[in-house]
Scaffold this active site. Sequence first.
Site, PDB file in Angstrom:
ATOM      1  N   GLU A 162       0.847  -1.187   0.000  1.00  0.00           N
ATOM      2  CA  GLU A 162       0.000   0.000   0.000  1.00  0.00           C
ATOM      3  C   GLU A 162       0.888   1.244   0.000  1.00  0.00           C
ATOM      4  O   GLU A 162       1.345   1.678   1.068  1.00  0.00           O
ATOM      5  CB  GLU A 162      -0.890   0.038   1.247  1.00  0.00           C
ATOM      6  CG  GLU A 162      -1.834  -1.137   1.370  1.00  0.00           C
ATOM      7  CD  GLU A 162      -3.045  -0.788   2.220  1.00  0.00           C
ATOM      8  OE1 GLU A 162      -4.149  -1.013   1.725  1.00  0.00           O
ATOM      9  OE2 GLU A 162      -2.879  -0.281   3.336  1.00  0.00           O
ATOM     10  N   GLY A 194      -6.387   6.709   0.125  1.00  0.00           N
ATOM     11  CA  GLY A 194      -7.420   7.722   0.344  1.00  0.00           C
ATOM     12  C   GLY A 194      -7.255   8.970  -0.505  1.00  0.00           C
ATOM     13  O   GLY A 194      -7.917   9.985  -0.261  1.00  0.00           O
TER      14      GLY A 194
HETATM   15  P1  13P Z   1      -8.299   3.480   0.275  1.00  0.00           P
HETATM   16  O1  13P Z   1      -8.813   2.341  -0.570  1.00  0.00           O
HETATM   17  O2  13P Z   1      -9.381   4.277   0.924  1.00  0.00           O
HETATM   18  O3  13P Z   1      -7.295   4.297  -0.462  1.00  0.00           O
HETATM   19  O4  13P Z   1      -7.512   2.799   1.506  1.00  0.00           O
HETATM   20  C1  13P Z   1      -6.583   1.811   1.249  1.00  0.00           C
HETATM   21  C2  13P Z   1      -6.160   1.219   2.530  1.00  0.00           C
HETATM   22  O5  13P Z   1      -5.470   1.848   3.308  1.00  0.00           O
HETATM   23  C3  13P Z   1      -6.612  -0.144   2.837  1.00  0.00           C
HETATM   24  O6  13P Z   1      -5.972  -0.657   3.948  1.00  0.00           O
END
Ligand code: 13P
Length: 251
Positions: free
Chosen positions: A168, A174
């Site tokens: 990630e 986000g």
């Molecule tokens: P988003 O999909 O909201 O970008 O978040 C990703 C996340 O941190 C999942 O653990």
Amino acid sequence: MTTISPLIAGNWKMNGLTHSLEELAELARLLTAGAAPRAVVAICPPATLLAIVAAQGASSGILAGGQDCHMAASGAHTGDISAGMIADTGAQFVIVGHSERRADHNETDDVVRAKAEAAIGAGLKPIICVGETEAQRDAGEAESVVAAQLAGSIPDAAEQHEVVIAYEPVWAIGTGRTPTLEDIAAMHASIRSRLEGRFGADHAATIRILYGGSMKPQNARDILAIENVNGGLVGGASLLAKDFYTIISAV
Ligand code: 13P
């Protein structure tokens, strides 16, 4: 790496009250109405909803996961939750080392590894998160930062027990921004090769590597088609059953 069944896991983060269970029920309806999903599906709700998600998801094959656990089995740690408590709800997974916890709670690789060990000890499958910041990517350090996180955060017990890795990139979480498909492919190949170096090719080939960071209905199909992407860890888009189901269906 096509032999691994993909995992699509929703991370609800600090979102969800009892009325959010209507989304879970809607997801269950969608999953049981159509063709069987080609992915293993999990929801990681806040701890307050974990037992009920584990119980209500069971009939439609939705697995449950915690978002964090303490490294100790029990004791004087007010406000914390042990891996054994998470397993006791019926959950099968627990996220450890999410970048939000690394940032908000100063969790180091050593802490994350200890939590992953605790999870394995309790019979859970830890979803171990790694990922670079935007500054680190701009400096050309993304792969080395992730390699160091992998080396420090994955316990040796991963040789005998199932773990999941989630890549990630911090700057994609986000934000609606994602790396290019080429950059995701390169990072996932790099992660696979680090796993091979540590655990051998045969075992490394069985470890799921999820992508997370602004995965949406619009981009899921392209991202999930990338080699070495064995599923997704989905934040915002997992809060609405319709969107999450579209992502699951993109597998
Ligand atoms: P988003 O999909 O909201 O970008 O978040 C990703 C996340 O941190 C999942 O653990």
